[in-house]
Design a protein around this motif. Structure first.
Motif, PDB file in Angstrom:
ATOM      1  N   LEU A  96      -4.720  -0.911  -9.228  1.00 15.37           N
ATOM      2  CA  LEU A  96      -4.378  -0.415  -8.164  1.00 15.37           C
ATOM      3  C   LEU A  96      -4.453   0.831  -7.880  1.00 15.37           C
ATOM      4  N   ILE A  97      -3.355   1.608  -8.849  1.00  7.39           N
ATOM      5  CA  ILE A  97      -3.575   2.944  -9.045  1.00  7.39           C
ATOM      6  C   ILE A  97      -4.352   3.857  -8.902  1.00  7.39           C
ATOM      7  N   ARG A  98      -6.153   2.329  -9.878  1.00  6.81           N
ATOM      8  CA  ARG A  98      -6.807   3.424  -9.617  1.00  6.81           C
ATOM      9  C   ARG A  98      -7.676   3.336  -8.367  1.00  6.81           C
ATOM     10  N   ASP A 102      -9.234   6.120  -6.377  1.00  2.00           N
ATOM     11  CA  ASP A 102     -10.471   6.523  -6.117  1.00  2.00           C
ATOM     12  C   ASP A 102     -10.329   6.900  -4.660  1.00  2.00           C
ATOM     13  N   GLY A 103      -9.457   5.744  -3.981  1.00  2.00           N
ATOM     14  CA  GLY A 103      -9.969   5.873  -2.629  1.00  2.00           C
ATOM     15  C   GLY A 103      -9.480   7.539  -1.397  1.00  2.00           C
ATOM     16  N   ALA A 104      -8.380   8.049  -2.223  1.00  2.00           N
ATOM     17  CA  ALA A 104      -7.817   9.115  -2.168  1.00  2.00           C
ATOM     18  C   ALA A 104      -9.043  10.051  -2.199  1.00  2.00           C
ATOM     19  N   ALA A 110      -7.080  16.823   1.975  1.00  2.00           N
ATOM     20  CA  ALA A 110      -6.363  16.225   1.170  1.00  2.00           C
ATOM     21  C   ALA A 110      -5.457  16.000   1.332  1.00  2.00           C
ATOM     22  N   VAL A 111      -5.153  15.004   0.135  1.00  2.21           N
ATOM     23  CA  VAL A 111      -4.124  14.133   0.002  1.00  2.21           C
ATOM     24  C   VAL A 111      -3.221  14.978  -1.372  1.00  2.21           C
ATOM     25  N   TRP A 122       0.984  13.866  -7.210  1.00  8.58           N
ATOM     26  CA  TRP A 122      -0.104  13.806  -7.513  1.00  8.58           C
ATOM     27  C   TRP A 122      -1.344  14.305  -6.742  1.00  8.58           C
ATOM     28  N   CYS A 123      -2.186  14.424  -6.457  1.00  9.48           N
ATOM     29  CA  CYS A 123      -3.188  15.358  -5.593  1.00  9.48           C
ATOM     30  C   CYS A 123      -4.563  14.923  -6.089  1.00  9.48           C
TER      31      CYS A 123
END
Length: 448
Positions: A96-98, A102-104, A110-111, A122-123
């Motif tokens: 889920l984190i991966r 990948d989606g971000a 910029a996130v 995280w960014c």
């Protein structure tokens, strides 16, 4: 399949273990000694199983537990099943984190994920480029320490993220960044940064075009109007033809001049800074002037005009802009209501707000048109707008004026019954005058 041992099974095992020992002890005449030896042996056996379990948990790297015996078989099996479930959940969480990362990374913005204390969790890669962050060096650093702009620091301290923040990038003077902050999880914030430089440039180009074309049109219109007014009747066509032509040209020139003035007004309102020229506005006096103008316009229409004005209610704002908003709604009601109609104008205090409304009993507006009424040059009935001289900019100007004053236009209309245009100003803009100071102690009412 994993089997769960219960109390009855444990009790049965204890009986099976101790009863033979008790019988042997009775036969040899030492029952208590046999029970003691059996209990001591059972205790040593349990301690041995505990040692095996501890050694497996702390020293062994094998995922499979040691072979259990007796009741410990279910304990070892239960721990194995628990570890299997935990490993499965960890794998699902990692997946889920991966997928989130990948989606971000795929998002064209910029996130940045922050803790509530604004430290960076995280960014994505675009944030490194747009904001100039360095990863993992900036992990745990406060974002307001890395973006050293007073507006950004104030925006984050205020913690009111309903509106976006626009800043000029420190890396490029011409770059404009839009910051949007949203709550994320329970103790984190999600910051989305978008480059809106192109949009701002297009918006500025549009505003410049409106301002420039308006100024360019004003000069020829003024010249044509001046010459038309100065021409004498010696060198003119037949009087009937010329009078009709001159009247038509003058009307069109006045209409174009009105359009230019409205375009200039709209450009000025859009380009001005919010609250930059706010001051106390005597709204009752302003509405009294609009009432006088409305009476003059209404001579040909013959409407029943009713003004109910709270003479003790003023607000803060830009007087010229507010005059446009008030007058546009009143004059529109006069122009677009059939002769002999009824128009009611209210300026009252309601629930700690200053409320203004214009209600008429005209033809009403179809639902499909209501959401588009504030668009520039939009007309419900183009033929009727040409007859009344409407430009299609009045409600657009009103919308921008209200937006700059923290309000919005509400439109309620029913076909065949009439329309109501209203808006309200929040309590922080209210200025309530003492009844001793106001001309009327309650409200002003006039019927024409």
């Amino acid at each position: 399949m994993y089997r769960v041992i219960n109390k009855q099974a444990l009790t049965k095992r204890l009986f099976v273990y101790f009863i033979p020992l008790l019988l042997i002890g009775v036969l040899i005449g030492a029952p208590f000694l046999m029970l003691f030896l059996g209990a001591f042996s059972l205790l040593l056996w349990h301690y041995h199983q505990l040692y095996r379990l501890s050694d497996w948990l702390h020293n062994q790297r094998s995922f499979n537990p040691p072979e259990g015996e007796g009741s410990w078989e279910q304990v070892f099996e239960g721990i194995y099943q628990l570890q299997h479930r935990n490993r499965k959940k960890r794998n699902e969480l990692a997946e889920l984190i991966r997928r989130f990362r990948d989606g971000a990374e795929a998002v064209p913005d910029a996130v940045v994920v922050l803790q509530n204390d604004l430290s960076i969790v995280w960014c994505n890669q675009l944030a490194l480029k747009v904001l100039g962050l360095q990863w993992p060096v900036d992990h745990g650093q406060r974002l307001d320490n890395l973006i050293r702009d007073p507006k950004f620091a104030k925006y984050m301290r205020r913690k009111e993220f309903s509106d976006a923040l626009e800043l000029e990038s420190g890396h490029s003077v011409e770059q404009v960044l839009e910051f949007r902050v949203m709550p994320y999880a329970n103790t984190q914030l999600l910051v989305v940064v978008r480059d809106v430089t192109r949009l701002k440039q297009l918006e500025q180009m549009r505003k410049d075009f409106v301002a420039n074309v308006s100024h360019e049109l004003r000069t020829p219109l003024t010249v044509v109007t001046g010459y038309l007014e100065m021409l004498d009747s010696d060198s003119l066509p037949p009087p009937a033809m010329w009078n009709k032509a001159q009247t038509t040209m003058l009307e069109q020139c006045k209409r174009m001049d009105s359009l230019v003035n409205q375009l200039l007004s709209l450009s000025r309102i859009e380009g001005g800074k919010r609250h930059s020229n706010d001051k106390a506005v005597n709204v009752p006096r302003l509405l009294n002037l609009i009432e006088t103008e409305a009476q003059s316009i209404n001579q040909d229409k013959g409407h029943q005009l009713i003004f109910k004005i709270d003479a003790s209610l003023d607000i803060t704002g830009a007087e010229d802009e507010l005059r446009s908003a008030f007058s546009n709604l009143v004059f529109n009601a006069i122009h677009y209501t059939k002769p002999g109609g009824k128009i009611e104008v209210l300026w009252q205090r309601n629930n700690e707000q200053a409320c203004f409304s214009v209600t008429d009993n005209g033809d009403g507006i179809a639902p499909e048109h209501i959401n588009r009424l504030t668009e520039r040059f939009y007309r419900v009935d183009k033929a009727r707008s040409r007859t009344t001289g409407g430009s299609g900019l009045g409600l657009a100007i009103t919308k921008h004026v209200l937006t700059r004053h923290g309000s919005q236009l509400k439109i309620h209309s029913e076909l065949g019954k009439g329309s109501c245009f209203s808006f309200a100003f929040s309590s922080d803009r209210l200025i309530v005058i003492s009844p001793l100071v106001a001309n009327n102690t309650s409200s002003h009412k006039s019927v024409i």
